[in-house]
Design a protein around this motif. Structure first.
Motif, PDB file in Angstrom:
ATOM      1  N   ASP A  17      -2.869   5.647  -2.714  1.00  0.00           N
ATOM      2  CA  ASP A  17      -3.886   4.656  -2.327  1.00  0.00           C
ATOM      3  C   ASP A  17      -4.750   5.201  -1.191  1.00  0.00           C
ATOM      4  OD1 ASP A  17      -2.819   2.844  -4.118  1.00  0.00           O
ATOM      5  OD2 ASP A  17      -1.554   1.868  -2.618  1.00  0.00           O
ATOM      6  N   ALA A  31      -0.059   7.015   1.680  1.00  0.00           N
ATOM      7  CA  ALA A  31      -1.457   6.786   1.302  1.00  0.00           C
ATOM      8  C   ALA A  31      -2.385   7.781   2.007  1.00  0.00           C
ATOM      9  CB  ALA A  31      -1.836   5.346   1.633  1.00  0.00           C
ATOM     10  N   ILE A  78       0.878  -1.181   0.000  1.00  0.00           N
ATOM     11  CA  ILE A  78       0.000   0.000   0.000  1.00  0.00           C
ATOM     12  C   ILE A  78       0.911   1.226   0.000  1.00  0.00           C
ATOM     13  CG2 ILE A  78      -1.621   1.358   1.395  1.00  0.00           C
ATOM     14  CD1 ILE A  78      -2.865  -1.311   2.282  1.00  0.00           C
ATOM     15  N   ASP A 109     -12.459   4.282  -6.641  1.00  0.00           N
ATOM     16  CA  ASP A 109     -11.544   3.468  -7.447  1.00  0.00           C
ATOM     17  C   ASP A 109     -10.102   3.530  -6.937  1.00  0.00           C
ATOM     18  OD1 ASP A 109     -11.106   6.038  -8.174  1.00  0.00           O
ATOM     19  OD2 ASP A 109     -11.426   5.761 -10.330  1.00  0.00           O
ATOM     20  N   LYS A 110      -9.874   4.360  -5.900  1.00  0.00           N
ATOM     21  CA  LYS A 110      -8.522   4.438  -5.322  1.00  0.00           C
ATOM     22  C   LYS A 110      -8.392   3.614  -4.036  1.00  0.00           C
ATOM     23  CE  LYS A 110      -7.266   9.003  -6.974  1.00  0.00           C
ATOM     24  NZ  LYS A 110      -7.364  10.415  -6.645  1.00  0.00           N
ATOM     25  N   THR A 111      -9.495   3.069  -3.560  1.00  0.00           N
ATOM     26  CA  THR A 111      -9.434   2.339  -2.284  1.00  0.00           C
ATOM     27  C   THR A 111      -8.647   1.052  -2.464  1.00  0.00           C
ATOM     28  OG1 THR A 111     -11.670   3.154  -1.884  1.00  0.00           O
ATOM     29  CG2 THR A 111     -10.805   1.525  -0.333  1.00  0.00           C
ATOM     30  N   ARG A 112      -7.619   0.931  -1.629  1.00  0.00           N
ATOM     31  CA  ARG A 112      -6.760  -0.247  -1.773  1.00  0.00           C
ATOM     32  C   ARG A 112      -6.685  -1.076  -0.486  1.00  0.00           C
ATOM     33  NH1 ARG A 112      -3.370  -3.087  -4.658  1.00  0.00           N
ATOM     34  NH2 ARG A 112      -1.198  -3.323  -4.016  1.00  0.00           N
ATOM     35  N   GLY A 113      -7.041  -0.431   0.628  1.00  0.00           N
ATOM     36  CA  GLY A 113      -6.910  -1.164   1.885  1.00  0.00           C
ATOM     37  C   GLY A 113      -7.959  -0.782   2.903  1.00  0.00           C
ATOM     38  N   ASN A 171     -11.459  -6.258  -3.548  1.00  0.00           N
ATOM     39  CA  ASN A 171     -10.028  -6.504  -3.714  1.00  0.00           C
ATOM     40  C   ASN A 171      -9.171  -5.586  -2.821  1.00  0.00           C
ATOM     41  OD1 ASN A 171      -7.956  -7.908  -4.816  1.00  0.00           O
ATOM     42  ND2 ASN A 171      -7.753  -6.569  -6.606  1.00  0.00           N
ATOM     43  N   LEU A 172      -9.485  -5.570  -1.539  1.00  0.00           N
ATOM     44  CA  LEU A 172      -8.778  -4.703  -0.590  1.00  0.00           C
ATOM     45  C   LEU A 172      -7.780  -5.500   0.249  1.00  0.00           C
ATOM     46  CD1 LEU A 172     -11.814  -2.700   0.876  1.00  0.00           C
ATOM     47  CD2 LEU A 172     -10.432  -2.139  -1.135  1.00  0.00           C
TER      48      LEU A 172
END
Ligand code: PLP
Length: 218
Positions: A87, A108, A83, A133-137, A161-162
């Motif tokens: 993000d 992030a 991360i 669309d930027k959420t990664r975690g 998909n986090l």
């Protein structure tokens, strides 16, 4: 009704509460052993490795990587789990500042999510509303040792998909459905700061079952 002590009634408690930390000969002897060994660092000493192994095992995790604080553990775990810059990471709005500051430190952006007033933990339905669309975690915090709803967190993570980084700073020994917390997500971080149940003055650990995350963190 009896009179409150503050108004001159008899106090329920007459002795002061015990001080923290509680310590004795066991701690003094262990510390003395290390001092006398002359091996004060993890490069030559054995204690760090021993503790990493024992704590990871106790907490149902494959790997343990000690750090100098819980904050550092979170910071490292985020980068180790890939991360980074730009993000977005979902984090409860009610927590210690390090949950959010470690996300910023990793490059992030913390996205605050309200808590469930019944548990003081992240409200996962509200977390889903904040996904972009930027959420990664997502960083659930097991507040005061009470585990976040990890079934809901993992389902949300799977759907979007986090990467899940558990802030388990206050959750030594806590379990979610019979499994100890920390390595249920990609990684989990604990604090051994002086107010915590295991007190090293300052200290922290990353737990993970993921070999690559462990390698990157180390
Ligand atoms: C929820 C939470 N996250 C992170 C931390 C940071 O840990 P440390 O103080 O060891 O850096 C703490 C403890 O202070 C905490 O309570």
């Amino acid at each position: 009704m009896s009179t409150l002590a503050i108004n001159g009634g008899t106090p329920v408690r007459t002795e002061p509460f015990p001080v923290w930390p509680i310590w004795g000969d066991e701690e003094i002897n262990a510390l003395t052993q290390v001092v006398k060994s002359g091996k004060w660092g993890s490069l030559s000493g054995e204690k760090t490795g021993e503790f990493e192994h024992m704590f990871a095992q106790y907490q149902d995790a494959k790997h343990g990587i000690l750090t100098n604080s819980g904050t550092t553990a979170l910071r490292l775990a985020l980068t180790a789990a890939d991360i980074g810059r730009g993000d977005e990471v979902l984090v409860p709005a009610y927590t210690f500042i390090a949950s959010a500051s470690s996300i910023i430190d990793a490059g992030a952006i913390p996205i605050f999510v309200d808590i469930d007033p019944n548990t003081y933990n992240i409200d996962v339905a509200k977390a889903e509303e904040r996904i972009t669309d930027k959420t990664r975690g997502i960083m659930p915090v097991h507040f005061a040792g009470r585990p976040a709803d990890l079934d809901a967190v993992l389902a949300l993570a799977e759907k979007h998909n986090l990467i899940v980084i558990e802030d388990a700073a206050q959750a030594w020994g806590s379990e979610w459905k019979g499994k100890r917390v920390g390595a249920i997500g990609a990684a989990g971080c604990f604090s051994f700061q002086s107010s915590k149940n295991i007190n090293a003055g300052e200290g922290g650990i990353i737990l993970t079952n993921d070999d690559l995350v462990a390698k990157m963190a180390r």
